[in-house]
Design an enzyme around this catalytic site. Structure first.
Site, PDB file in Angstrom:
ATOM      1  N   ARG A 123     -18.314  40.160  27.967  1.00  0.00           N
ATOM      2  CA  ARG A 123     -19.097  38.928  27.909  1.00  0.00           C
ATOM      3  C   ARG A 123     -19.344  38.355  29.314  1.00  0.00           C
ATOM      4  O   ARG A 123     -20.277  37.609  29.521  1.00  0.00           O
ATOM      5  CB  ARG A 123     -18.337  37.869  27.092  1.00  0.00           C
ATOM      6  CG  ARG A 123     -18.248  38.154  25.616  1.00  0.00           C
ATOM      7  CD  ARG A 123     -17.268  37.194  24.930  1.00  0.00           C
ATOM      8  NE  ARG A 123     -17.581  35.796  25.089  1.00  0.00           N
ATOM      9  CZ  ARG A 123     -18.454  35.118  24.353  1.00  0.00           C
ATOM     10  NH1 ARG A 123     -19.101  35.739  23.400  1.00  0.00           N
ATOM     11  NH2 ARG A 123     -18.661  33.847  24.557  1.00  0.00           N
ATOM     12  N   ARG A 145     -20.477  39.512  39.910  1.00  0.00           N
ATOM     13  CA  ARG A 145     -21.672  39.356  40.746  1.00  0.00           C
ATOM     14  C   ARG A 145     -21.353  39.522  42.224  1.00  0.00           C
ATOM     15  O   ARG A 145     -20.327  39.035  42.692  1.00  0.00           O
ATOM     16  CB  ARG A 145     -22.281  37.967  40.543  1.00  0.00           C
ATOM     17  CG  ARG A 145     -22.689  37.689  39.121  1.00  0.00           C
ATOM     18  CD  ARG A 145     -23.798  36.638  39.088  1.00  0.00           C
ATOM     19  NE  ARG A 145     -24.059  36.245  37.714  1.00  0.00           N
ATOM     20  CZ  ARG A 145     -23.606  35.130  37.149  1.00  0.00           C
ATOM     21  NH1 ARG A 145     -22.901  34.264  37.869  1.00  0.00           N
ATOM     22  NH2 ARG A 145     -23.878  34.869  35.894  1.00  0.00           N
ATOM     23  N   ARG A 151      -7.851  32.832  15.860  1.00  0.00           N
ATOM     24  CA  ARG A 151      -7.206  31.886  16.761  1.00  0.00           C
ATOM     25  C   ARG A 151      -7.759  30.509  16.450  1.00  0.00           C
ATOM     26  O   ARG A 151      -8.944  30.349  16.117  1.00  0.00           O
ATOM     27  CB  ARG A 151      -7.520  32.218  18.235  1.00  0.00           C
ATOM     28  CG  ARG A 151      -7.059  33.575  18.660  1.00  0.00           C
ATOM     29  CD  ARG A 151      -5.562  33.743  18.622  1.00  0.00           C
ATOM     30  NE  ARG A 151      -4.906  33.021  19.704  1.00  0.00           N
ATOM     31  CZ  ARG A 151      -3.575  32.931  19.792  1.00  0.00           C
ATOM     32  NH1 ARG A 151      -2.778  33.473  18.870  1.00  0.00           N
ATOM     33  NH2 ARG A 151      -3.035  32.290  20.813  1.00  0.00           N
ATOM     34  N   ARG A 176      -7.576  25.696  29.379  1.00  0.00           N
ATOM     35  CA  ARG A 176      -8.591  25.043  30.202  1.00  0.00           C
ATOM     36  C   ARG A 176      -8.600  23.538  29.958  1.00  0.00           C
ATOM     37  O   ARG A 176      -8.054  23.071  28.957  1.00  0.00           O
ATOM     38  CB  ARG A 176      -9.975  25.635  29.962  1.00  0.00           C
ATOM     39  CG  ARG A 176     -10.423  25.624  28.523  1.00  0.00           C
ATOM     40  CD  ARG A 176     -11.761  26.383  28.361  1.00  0.00           C
ATOM     41  NE  ARG A 176     -12.121  26.482  26.960  1.00  0.00           N
ATOM     42  CZ  ARG A 176     -13.168  27.130  26.480  1.00  0.00           C
ATOM     43  NH1 ARG A 176     -13.980  27.772  27.304  1.00  0.00           N
ATOM     44  NH2 ARG A 176     -13.433  27.169  25.198  1.00  0.00           N
ATOM     45  N   GLU A 227      -6.813  22.224  26.428  1.00  0.00           N
ATOM     46  CA  GLU A 227      -7.021  23.132  25.298  1.00  0.00           C
ATOM     47  C   GLU A 227      -5.883  24.146  25.185  1.00  0.00           C
ATOM     48  O   GLU A 227      -5.548  24.818  26.152  1.00  0.00           O
ATOM     49  CB  GLU A 227      -8.362  23.842  25.539  1.00  0.00           C
ATOM     50  CG  GLU A 227      -8.823  24.711  24.419  1.00  0.00           C
ATOM     51  CD  GLU A 227     -10.258  25.197  24.655  1.00  0.00           C
ATOM     52  OE1 GLU A 227     -11.110  24.428  25.158  1.00  0.00           O
ATOM     53  OE2 GLU A 227     -10.513  26.368  24.346  1.00  0.00           O
ATOM     54  N   TYR A 285     -17.459  37.297  16.644  1.00  0.00           N
ATOM     55  CA  TYR A 285     -17.437  36.362  17.770  1.00  0.00           C
ATOM     56  C   TYR A 285     -18.898  36.144  18.176  1.00  0.00           C
ATOM     57  O   TYR A 285     -19.451  36.945  18.917  1.00  0.00           O
ATOM     58  CB  TYR A 285     -16.649  37.062  18.867  1.00  0.00           C
ATOM     59  CG  TYR A 285     -16.259  36.316  20.118  1.00  0.00           C
ATOM     60  CD1 TYR A 285     -16.655  35.023  20.394  1.00  0.00           C
ATOM     61  CD2 TYR A 285     -15.447  36.951  21.052  1.00  0.00           C
ATOM     62  CE1 TYR A 285     -16.260  34.401  21.560  1.00  0.00           C
ATOM     63  CE2 TYR A 285     -15.048  36.337  22.222  1.00  0.00           C
ATOM     64  CZ  TYR A 285     -15.459  35.066  22.474  1.00  0.00           C
ATOM     65  OH  TYR A 285     -15.060  34.456  23.640  1.00  0.00           O
ATOM     66  N   ASP A 315     -22.162  33.834  19.687  1.00  0.00           N
ATOM     67  CA  ASP A 315     -22.647  32.675  20.429  1.00  0.00           C
ATOM     68  C   ASP A 315     -23.655  31.920  19.559  1.00  0.00           C
ATOM     69  O   ASP A 315     -24.229  32.478  18.625  1.00  0.00           O
ATOM     70  CB  ASP A 315     -23.309  33.122  21.734  1.00  0.00           C
ATOM     71  CG  ASP A 315     -22.273  33.566  22.759  1.00  0.00           C
ATOM     72  OD1 ASP A 315     -21.118  33.114  22.670  1.00  0.00           O
ATOM     73  OD2 ASP A 315     -22.617  34.374  23.647  1.00  0.00           O
TER      74      ASP A 315
HETATM   75  N1  UDP Z   1     -11.202  35.095  30.327  1.00  0.00           N
HETATM   76  C1  UDP Z   1     -10.095  35.092  31.136  1.00  0.00           C
HETATM   77  N2  UDP Z   1      -9.996  34.149  32.125  1.00  0.00           N
HETATM   78  C2  UDP Z   1     -10.942  33.220  32.323  1.00  0.00           C
HETATM   79  C3  UDP Z   1     -12.082  33.219  31.496  1.00  0.00           C
HETATM   80  C4  UDP Z   1     -12.182  34.165  30.495  1.00  0.00           C
HETATM   81  O1  UDP Z   1      -9.198  35.900  30.967  1.00  0.00           O
HETATM   82  O2  UDP Z   1     -10.762  32.387  33.224  1.00  0.00           O
HETATM   83  C5  UDP Z   1     -11.284  36.119  29.264  1.00  0.00           C
HETATM   84  C6  UDP Z   1     -10.675  35.628  27.944  1.00  0.00           C
HETATM   85  O3  UDP Z   1     -10.049  36.718  27.304  1.00  0.00           O
HETATM   86  C7  UDP Z   1     -11.902  35.187  27.177  1.00  0.00           C
HETATM   87  C8  UDP Z   1     -12.932  36.214  27.619  1.00  0.00           C
HETATM   88  O4  UDP Z   1     -12.629  36.460  28.996  1.00  0.00           O
HETATM   89  O5  UDP Z   1     -11.682  35.213  25.765  1.00  0.00           O
HETATM   90  C9  UDP Z   1     -14.373  35.799  27.447  1.00  0.00           C
HETATM   91  O6  UDP Z   1     -14.588  34.590  28.139  1.00  0.00           O
HETATM   92  P1  UDP Z   1     -15.602  33.474  27.608  1.00  0.00           P
HETATM   93  O7  UDP Z   1     -15.745  32.449  28.658  1.00  0.00           O
HETATM   94  O8  UDP Z   1     -16.802  34.164  27.103  1.00  0.00           O
HETATM   95  O9  UDP Z   1     -14.751  32.850  26.394  1.00  0.00           O
HETATM   96  P2  UDP Z   1     -15.157  31.648  25.394  1.00  0.00           P
HETATM   97  O10 UDP Z   1     -16.088  30.735  26.099  1.00  0.00           O
HETATM   98  O11 UDP Z   1     -15.778  32.291  24.209  1.00  0.00           O
HETATM   99  O12 UDP Z   1     -13.860  30.998  25.094  1.00  0.00           O
END
Ligand code: UDP
Length: 384
Positions: A170, A174, A245, A275, A298, A346, A348
């Site tokens: 996902r 870059r 989850r 986060r 969270e 999962y 979006d």
């Molecule tokens: N992820 C991580 N560290 C970060 C951000 C994301 O390990 O700082 C991993 C984590 O397993 C997450 C996945 O990357 O579920 C996809 O991130 P995304 O931001 O798409 O998660 P969402 O917004 O769906 O919670």
């Protein structure tokens, strides 16, 4: 006879409206007292900030049809999502970009130099079988350990070796200073919140909305049911419970600006939360007028019986259980399963809306020709 749509999130609202606009009578129910499912937003009475009640939702899409669709129901305000990540006592920019690479390794490299440098850190794995292998082959062990291993263990409650590579896919890597979290051309937040947007979708003749109503308690007969609740719940969990989850939020209220941005990830495993979201930054057009601030810390954990499901886990054992539910569903006439919970994927928001538009179109065609309506329009098992 009416059509019944179970769930007033994006899937249910989009399909319900399409059927109603085509002249069919529709009942949309939701057991919660609000529409919009987990996208629900509400103004915090103490601070006046528009809050994403079930955690941060940022609308982003490359699908022109979906983009035009949402704009029919309310103004979408430009919002560019940026995420900062705290790891080892430092703040970095995510997703990993040239700034992250240079700061992390204390270097001053240009794009090509950085690309060659990161290549020396990665491990060639041709077909990454899980999240960890994907991370090692894409970004290397240093970034994996700093940003992904701990966060992922907290977020999913599993070791990354037990998770699919698709979760990490996902996120981009870059080699320029583009720090936009998403790459899609359209990124926005509904001006009046997600709940108003979904309420506007549902506001149409022929459609009755009933909140606080459980499908299990309905007694009337319907022409067809579109079910966006959990597929295992529809079958009374007879074949077991699919794992999800869920999230807990600890609310912080303060004055002014608490963290200077909407989302800061806490990647160290020792920090118990994943986060912190500061909601007023999602609405830059109104935040200047708002003095107070509200934040969510969270926490992620396994979803119990009475919790709200968020992320489908989809481990191997769940795939097997899901297959049994899909077989059961295929043998059940009169119902179509849609959306994140109905297909245990999962998704979006834009994908959910796009799939719902396509499902509604296909449904209307079948209704017009009195053909059978499929049990799935987006088969859960093809998206494993
Ligand atoms: N992820 C991580 N560290 C970060 C951000 C994301 O390990 O700082 C991993 C984590 O397993 C997450 C996945 O990357 O579920 C996809 O991130 P995304 O931001 O798409 O998660 P969402 O917004 O769906 O919670």
């Amino acid at each position: 006879m009416r059509y019944c749509i179970v769930g007033a999130g994006f899937s249910g609202a989009v399909i319900g409206r399409a059927l109603a606009e085509a002249g069919h009578k529709v009942l949309v129910i939701d057991e919660r007292l609000h529409v919009a499912g987990n996208c629900h937003s509400q103004r915090d009475p103490q601070t006046g900030v528009m809050t994403h009640v079930y955690g941060p939702h940022i609308f982003h899409t490359g699908d022109e049809r979906v983009w035009a669709y949402v704009q029919r129901f309310g103004a979408m305000r430009p919002y560019r999502h940026r995420v900062q990540a705290v790891a080892g006592g430092m703040v970095y920019s995510l997703p990993v970009n040239l700034l992250t690479i240079n700061q992390f390794f204390r270097k001053v490299m240009g794009p090509e130099e950085a690309r060659a440098f990161v290549a020396t850190k990665t491990r060639p794995i041709s077909n990454p079988a899980n999240f960890e292998e994907q991370a090692l082959s894409m970004i290397g062990a240093d970034f994996y350990e700093a940003f992904f291993r701990g966060y992922t263990r907290k977020q999913w409650g599993l070791d990354p070796t037990q998770l699919p590579a698709s979760i990490l896919k996902r996120l981009p890597l870059r080699f320029d200073y583009d720090d936009s979290y998403f790459a899609h051309p359209h990124q926005a937040i509904p001006e009046r919140g997600y709940t108003e947007l979904v309420a506007a979708i549902l506001d149409t003749p022929n459609l009755e909305l009933r909140l606080g109503a459980r499908f299990e308690d309905l007694t009337e007969a319907f022409a067809h049911v579109v079910y966006s609740g959990p597929i295992d719940r529809y079958f009374h969990y007879e074949l077991g419970r699919l794992g999800y989850r869920t999230l807990d939020f600890e609310t912080i209220r303060a004055k002014g600006d608490y963290q200077g941005t909407a989302v800061v990830n806490y990647c160290d495993e020792a920090t118990p939360y994943t986060r912190i979201t500061e909601h007023k930054h999602f609405a830059p057009w109104e935040k200047v007028k708002i003095e107070g601030t509200i934040l969510y810390r969270e926490f992620s954990r396994f979803c119990g019986k009475n919790d709200i499901p968020y992320y489908p886990i989809r481990q191997t054992n769940e795939e097997a259980m899901l297959k049994k539910y899909v077989d059961r569903a295929m043998a059940t006439p009169g119902v179509t399963f849609v959306g994140r919970l109905g297909s245990y994927r999962y998704l979006d928001m834009d994908v959910t809306i796009g799939e719902a538009l396509a499902a509604a179109e296909a449904m209307l065609e079948r209704i017009a020709t009195t053909a059978d309506i499929p049990v799935f329009f987006a088969p859960p098992l093809q998206h494993a």
